[in-house]
Write a protein that holds these residues in place. Structure first.
Motif, PDB file in Angstrom:
ATOM      1  N   TYR A  92      46.358  55.278  45.230  1.00 31.48           N
ATOM      2  CA  TYR A  92      45.466  54.733  46.260  1.00 31.48           C
ATOM      3  C   TYR A  92      44.512  55.816  46.761  1.00 31.48           C
ATOM      4  CZ  TYR A  92      43.710  52.101  50.192  1.00 31.48           C
ATOM      5  OH  TYR A  92      42.883  51.458  51.062  1.00 31.48           O
ATOM      6  N   ILE A  93      45.000  57.009  46.955  1.00 31.05           N
ATOM      7  CA  ILE A  93      44.148  58.118  47.414  1.00 31.05           C
ATOM      8  C   ILE A  93      43.159  58.500  46.321  1.00 31.05           C
ATOM      9  CG2 ILE A  93      44.133  60.554  48.080  1.00 31.05           C
ATOM     10  CD1 ILE A  93      46.875  59.968  49.469  1.00 31.05           C
ATOM     11  N   HIS A  94      43.631  58.591  45.070  1.00 30.25           N
ATOM     12  CA  HIS A  94      42.783  59.006  43.952  1.00 30.25           C
ATOM     13  C   HIS A  94      41.670  57.997  43.657  1.00 30.25           C
ATOM     14  CE1 HIS A  94      41.787  61.012  40.158  1.00 30.25           C
ATOM     15  NE2 HIS A  94      41.797  59.814  39.596  1.00 30.25           N
ATOM     16  N   TYR A  95      42.023  56.704  43.612  1.00 30.86           N
ATOM     17  CA  TYR A  95      41.063  55.675  43.227  1.00 30.86           C
ATOM     18  C   TYR A  95      40.459  54.910  44.404  1.00 30.86           C
ATOM     19  CZ  TYR A  95      43.118  56.283  38.591  1.00 30.86           C
ATOM     20  OH  TYR A  95      43.570  56.803  37.415  1.00 30.86           O
ATOM     21  N   GLY A  96      41.072  55.014  45.577  1.00 30.43           N
ATOM     22  CA  GLY A  96      40.608  54.236  46.718  1.00 30.43           C
ATOM     23  C   GLY A  96      41.093  52.797  46.696  1.00 30.43           C
ATOM     24  N   LYS A  97      41.990  52.502  45.785  1.00 25.87           N
ATOM     25  CA  LYS A  97      42.603  51.178  45.654  1.00 25.87           C
ATOM     26  C   LYS A  97      43.885  51.336  44.856  1.00 25.87           C
ATOM     27  CE  LYS A  97      38.850  49.841  43.821  1.00 25.87           C
ATOM     28  NZ  LYS A  97      37.666  50.106  43.891  1.00 25.87           N
ATOM     29  N   CYS A  98      44.628  50.274  44.723  1.00 29.06           N
ATOM     30  CA  CYS A  98      45.907  50.320  44.009  1.00 29.06           C
ATOM     31  C   CYS A  98      45.753  49.746  42.607  1.00 29.06           C
ATOM     32  CB  CYS A  98      46.977  49.554  44.778  1.00 29.06           C
ATOM     33  SG  CYS A  98      47.320  50.252  46.389  1.00 29.06           S
ATOM     34  N   PRO A  99      45.424  50.566  41.620  1.00 30.22           N
ATOM     35  CA  PRO A  99      45.233  50.051  40.262  1.00 30.22           C
ATOM     36  C   PRO A  99      46.544  49.549  39.676  1.00 30.22           C
ATOM     37  CG  PRO A  99      45.262  52.423  40.244  1.00 30.22           C
ATOM     38  CD  PRO A  99      45.281  52.003  41.689  1.00 30.22           C
ATOM     39  N   GLY A 100      46.438  48.488  38.886  1.00 28.94           N
ATOM     40  CA  GLY A 100      47.604  47.957  38.203  1.00 28.94           C
ATOM     41  C   GLY A 100      48.375  46.950  39.012  1.00 28.94           C
ATOM     42  N   TYR A 101      48.053  46.826  40.270  1.00 31.92           N
ATOM     43  CA  TYR A 101      48.786  45.904  41.107  1.00 31.92           C
ATOM     44  C   TYR A 101      47.990  44.638  41.388  1.00 31.92           C
ATOM     45  CZ  TYR A 101      51.328  50.215  41.888  1.00 31.92           C
ATOM     46  OH  TYR A 101      52.023  51.376  41.694  1.00 31.92           O
ATOM     47  N   GLY A 102      46.689  44.712  41.293  1.00 36.84           N
ATOM     48  CA  GLY A 102      45.854  43.542  41.524  1.00 36.84           C
ATOM     49  C   GLY A 102      46.001  42.967  42.916  1.00 36.84           C
ATOM     50  N   LYS A 103      46.331  43.813  43.878  1.00 34.69           N
ATOM     51  CA  LYS A 103      46.576  43.350  45.237  1.00 34.69           C
ATOM     52  C   LYS A 103      45.759  44.161  46.231  1.00 34.69           C
ATOM     53  CE  LYS A 103      51.329  42.160  44.149  1.00 34.69           C
ATOM     54  NZ  LYS A 103      52.734  42.412  44.439  1.00 34.69           N
ATOM     55  N   SER A 104      45.479  43.533  47.347  1.00 34.71           N
ATOM     56  CA  SER A 104      44.813  44.247  48.436  1.00 34.71           C
ATOM     57  C   SER A 104      45.802  45.208  49.079  1.00 34.71           C
ATOM     58  CB  SER A 104      44.317  43.247  49.485  1.00 34.71           C
ATOM     59  OG  SER A 104      45.429  42.667  50.158  1.00 34.71           O
ATOM     60  N   LYS A 105      45.295  46.076  49.932  1.00 34.58           N
ATOM     61  CA  LYS A 105      46.173  47.006  50.644  1.00 34.58           C
ATOM     62  C   LYS A 105      47.204  46.235  51.461  1.00 34.58           C
ATOM     63  CE  LYS A 105      46.217  50.856  53.859  1.00 34.58           C
ATOM     64  NZ  LYS A 105      45.533  51.529  54.930  1.00 34.58           N
ATOM     65  N   GLU A 106      46.781  45.163  52.099  1.00 34.28           N
ATOM     66  CA  GLU A 106      47.695  44.356  52.906  1.00 34.28           C
ATOM     67  C   GLU A 106      48.774  43.708  52.032  1.00 34.28           C
ATOM     68  OE1 GLU A 106      44.271  44.108  53.117  1.00 34.28           O
ATOM     69  OE2 GLU A 106      44.163  45.319  54.945  1.00 34.28           O
ATOM     70  N   GLU A 107      48.367  43.187  50.874  1.00 32.03           N
ATOM     71  CA  GLU A 107      49.339  42.584  49.958  1.00 32.03           C
ATOM     72  C   GLU A 107      50.314  43.631  49.429  1.00 32.03           C
ATOM     73  OE1 GLU A 107      47.023  38.887  47.850  1.00 32.03           O
ATOM     74  OE2 GLU A 107      46.321  40.903  47.391  1.00 32.03           O
ATOM     75  N   MET A 108      49.816  44.857  49.188  1.00 29.03           N
ATOM     76  CA  MET A 108      50.699  45.942  48.738  1.00 29.03           C
ATOM     77  C   MET A 108      51.719  46.267  49.819  1.00 29.03           C
ATOM     78  SD  MET A 108      50.451  47.040  45.702  1.00 29.03           S
ATOM     79  CE  MET A 108      51.370  48.550  45.914  1.00 29.03           C
ATOM     80  N   GLU A 109      51.278  46.351  51.056  1.00 27.63           N
ATOM     81  CA  GLU A 109      52.193  46.651  52.151  1.00 27.63           C
ATOM     82  C   GLU A 109      53.285  45.589  52.242  1.00 27.63           C
ATOM     83  OE1 GLU A 109      49.435  47.062  55.391  1.00 27.63           O
ATOM     84  OE2 GLU A 109      49.056  49.172  54.933  1.00 27.63           O
ATOM     85  N   THR A 110      52.924  44.333  52.041  1.00 29.53           N
ATOM     86  CA  THR A 110      53.909  43.253  52.072  1.00 29.53           C
ATOM     87  C   THR A 110      54.867  43.356  50.886  1.00 29.53           C
ATOM     88  OG1 THR A 110      52.358  41.795  53.209  1.00 29.53           O
ATOM     89  CG2 THR A 110      54.209  40.747  52.070  1.00 29.53           C
ATOM     90  N   SER A 111      54.343  43.657  49.710  1.00 26.69           N
ATOM     91  CA  SER A 111      55.194  43.717  48.512  1.00 26.69           C
ATOM     92  C   SER A 111      56.179  44.886  48.559  1.00 26.69           C
ATOM     93  CB  SER A 111      54.354  43.779  47.237  1.00 26.69           C
ATOM     94  OG  SER A 111      53.767  45.043  47.068  1.00 26.69           O
ATOM     95  N   ILE A 112      55.842  45.925  49.298  1.00 21.03           N
ATOM     96  CA  ILE A 112      56.743  47.071  49.407  1.00 21.03           C
ATOM     97  C   ILE A 112      58.113  46.634  49.906  1.00 21.03           C
ATOM     98  CG2 ILE A 112      57.157  49.183  50.753  1.00 21.03           C
ATOM     99  CD1 ILE A 112      54.146  49.790  50.361  1.00 21.03           C
ATOM    100  N   SER A 113      58.141  45.665  50.782  1.00 23.27           N
ATOM    101  CA  SER A 113      59.419  45.215  51.341  1.00 23.27           C
ATOM    102  C   SER A 113      60.257  44.435  50.337  1.00 23.27           C
ATOM    103  CB  SER A 113      59.196  44.386  52.600  1.00 23.27           C
ATOM    104  OG  SER A 113      58.544  43.180  52.267  1.00 23.27           O
ATOM    105  N   THR A 114      59.681  43.981  49.221  1.00 22.80           N
ATOM    106  CA  THR A 114      60.443  43.193  48.250  1.00 22.80           C
ATOM    107  C   THR A 114      60.964  44.024  47.083  1.00 22.80           C
ATOM    108  OG1 THR A 114      58.507  42.551  46.946  1.00 22.80           O
ATOM    109  CG2 THR A 114      59.100  41.136  48.823  1.00 22.80           C
ATOM    110  N   PHE A 115      60.609  45.280  47.010  1.00 21.89           N
ATOM    111  CA  PHE A 115      61.049  46.146  45.912  1.00 21.89           C
ATOM    112  C   PHE A 115      62.206  47.022  46.370  1.00 21.89           C
ATOM    113  CE2 PHE A 115      57.108  44.867  44.159  1.00 21.89           C
ATOM    114  CZ  PHE A 115      57.049  45.252  42.833  1.00 21.89           C
ATOM    115  N   SER A 116      63.215  47.173  45.511  1.00 23.06           N
ATOM    116  CA  SER A 116      64.249  48.170  45.773  1.00 23.06           C
ATOM    117  C   SER A 116      63.602  49.541  45.670  1.00 23.06           C
ATOM    118  CB  SER A 116      65.362  48.068  44.724  1.00 23.06           C
ATOM    119  OG  SER A 116      65.968  46.812  44.772  1.00 23.06           O
ATOM    120  N   LYS A 117      63.971  50.438  46.570  1.00 28.30           N
ATOM    121  CA  LYS A 117      63.394  51.786  46.569  1.00 28.30           C
ATOM    122  C   LYS A 117      64.509  52.817  46.585  1.00 28.30           C
ATOM    123  CE  LYS A 117      60.770  49.999  49.927  1.00 28.30           C
ATOM    124  NZ  LYS A 117      61.151  48.737  49.469  1.00 28.30           N
ATOM    125  N   TYR A 118      64.360  53.800  45.740  1.00 27.22           N
ATOM    126  CA  TYR A 118      65.332  54.879  45.670  1.00 27.22           C
ATOM    127  C   TYR A 118      64.583  56.198  45.763  1.00 27.22           C
ATOM    128  CZ  TYR A 118      68.388  51.174  44.138  1.00 27.22           C
ATOM    129  OH  TYR A 118      69.113  50.014  44.092  1.00 27.22           O
TER     130      TYR A 118
END
Length: 125
Positions: free
Chosen positions: A2-28
């Protein structure tokens, strides 16, 4: 990315959609010698299909086998996996080499995500 490109490549989502999707992924958090050095996150999409959303290790700790070990750990948590997919920008050659040479992924389709060219990687069992 996001910092490098100014967007989230490969996700096809807005920043808001990315923030929402973070809660649905397991994180380690990846720990190396008692230090947090990276993260791996993935989502079970059902029927043995998994999406690897993020696998990152901070630069000073790269090329030590840490990312490979984290991916192997993910596989151990997903014994039912049949297919794993992910996207990464085409211009990130170190990612392309890591996923094919260290993890065993195969390159799939290349597509545009906004203005960024991304490649899909997949692994089937």
């Amino acid at each position: 990315d996001y910092i490098h490109y100014g967007k989230c490549p490969g996700y096809g989502k807005s920043k808001e959609e990315m923030e929402t999707s973070i809660s649905t992924f397991s994180k380690y958090i990846i720990i190396y010698r008692s230090r947090p050095v990276g993260v791996i996150s993935f989502k079970n999409q059902g029927d043995g299909s998994y999406y690897l959303g993020c696998l990152c290790v901070i630069p000073p700790y790269q090329k030590k086998g840490i990312g490979t070990e984290a991916f192997q750990y993910m596989l151990s948590l997903c014994p039912d996996w049949k297919r794993i997919t992910l996207f990464t920008p085409v211009d990130k050659k170190e990612n392309l080499n890591f996923y094919t040479q260290k993890c065993g992924f195969e390159k799939g389709n290349i597509r545009m995500d906004q203005e960024i060219e991304v490649v899909e990687f997949y692994m089937n069992r």
